[in-house]
Design an enzyme around this catalytic site. Sequence first.
Site, PDB file in Angstrom:
ATOM      1  N   SER A 115       0.334  -1.171  -0.082  1.00 37.16           N
ATOM      2  CA  SER A 115       0.263   0.040  -0.090  1.00 37.16           C
ATOM      3  C   SER A 115       1.277   1.149   0.098  1.00 37.16           C
ATOM      4  O   SER A 115       0.072   2.330  -0.187  1.00 37.16           O
ATOM      5  CB  SER A 115      -0.976   0.235   0.694  1.00 37.16           C
ATOM      6  N   HIS A 136      -2.261  -2.790  -6.155  1.00 38.12           N
ATOM      7  CA  HIS A 136      -3.085  -2.492  -4.758  1.00 38.12           C
ATOM      8  C   HIS A 136      -4.542  -2.487  -4.750  1.00 38.12           C
ATOM      9  O   HIS A 136      -5.328  -1.842  -5.778  1.00 38.12           O
ATOM     10  CB  HIS A 136      -2.979  -1.374  -4.730  1.00 38.12           C
ATOM     11  N   GLU A 148      -5.357  -0.708  -7.906  1.00 37.41           N
ATOM     12  CA  GLU A 148      -4.472   0.525  -8.871  1.00 37.41           C
ATOM     13  C   GLU A 148      -3.445   0.127  -8.452  1.00 37.41           C
ATOM     14  O   GLU A 148      -2.531  -1.044  -8.530  1.00 37.41           O
ATOM     15  CB  GLU A 148      -3.889   1.461  -6.851  1.00 37.41           C
ATOM     16  N   ASN A 186      -3.615   6.335  -0.402  1.00 41.27           N
ATOM     17  CA  ASN A 186      -2.831   6.737   0.460  1.00 41.27           C
ATOM     18  C   ASN A 186      -2.819   7.754   0.718  1.00 41.27           C
ATOM     19  O   ASN A 186      -2.275   8.635   1.894  1.00 41.27           O
ATOM     20  CB  ASN A 186      -1.937   5.021   1.250  1.00 41.27           C
TER      21      ASN A 186
END
Length: 278
Positions: A115, A136, A148, A186
């Site tokens: 992440s 991800h 992702e 993130n």
Amino acid sequence: MKFGVIGAGQMGAGIAQVAAQSGFTVVLRDMEDRFLERGRQVIERSLAKLSEKGKLDGTPEEVLGRMTFTTDLAAFADCDLVVEAIVENEGVKAQLFRDLGGIVKPEGILASNTSSIPITSLATASGRPERFIGMHFMNPVPLMQLVEVIRGYSTSDDTAAFVESTARKMGKTPLSCNDFPGFVSNRILMPMLNEAIQCVMEGVAEPEAIDGIMKLGMNHPMGPLTLADFIGLDTCLAIMEVLHRGLGDDKYRPSPLLRKMVQAGLLGRKSGRGFYTY
């Protein structure tokens, strides 16, 4: 297609399940049989729920029949794509990819579900940077739409195209971004969670009020503190540290309360207590 997953925890089990549901032959590996058994139980429960709701093509038994559970890395030798979903620690991941680089067939693609850890750095460790990518997934994997897709410095167009097409076959929506700390998800999400934690520390409001304001006022399905507990406060801290180190800006400094709670073992849902008691 033969699809490998390393790590039978919450994320790895979910990725393996969705790959098997998509008709792929799946190899799921963890360090010990007890971790594999726990992962298998999670998958069985998830498949049973989907089947009851009529959302599963075929039977749970058919999906499980496409899966092999192993502790042996050599089982990945003939995989077309291997996704790593182990502990969020760069040194441990890099060593795994050094090992995989020597095991998986040369045309096989290696991917990390990290992440926040730099894809380019893991790609270099693998020895096949052009056939390496970030993939991800979001938690819980069987329900969440996004993958992702993070290209490292040397990731080839063919590798990116193959991984995006695989994500679509898994019923996911792949969205591409480049290899910067935290990627997109993130880099935007974690500072928000960190700010909510800072509000608790400063006594701005009680956790229930902070979550309620974000749910009712911003239409978020889950409040930021509930979400932090769900993700794991240790994981939130690790990602904030990657952002702080990688971007060098103090706006990414982890909240002292976040650090203190992790030191106290209050990690959220998985430890029974975080901002809420479970």
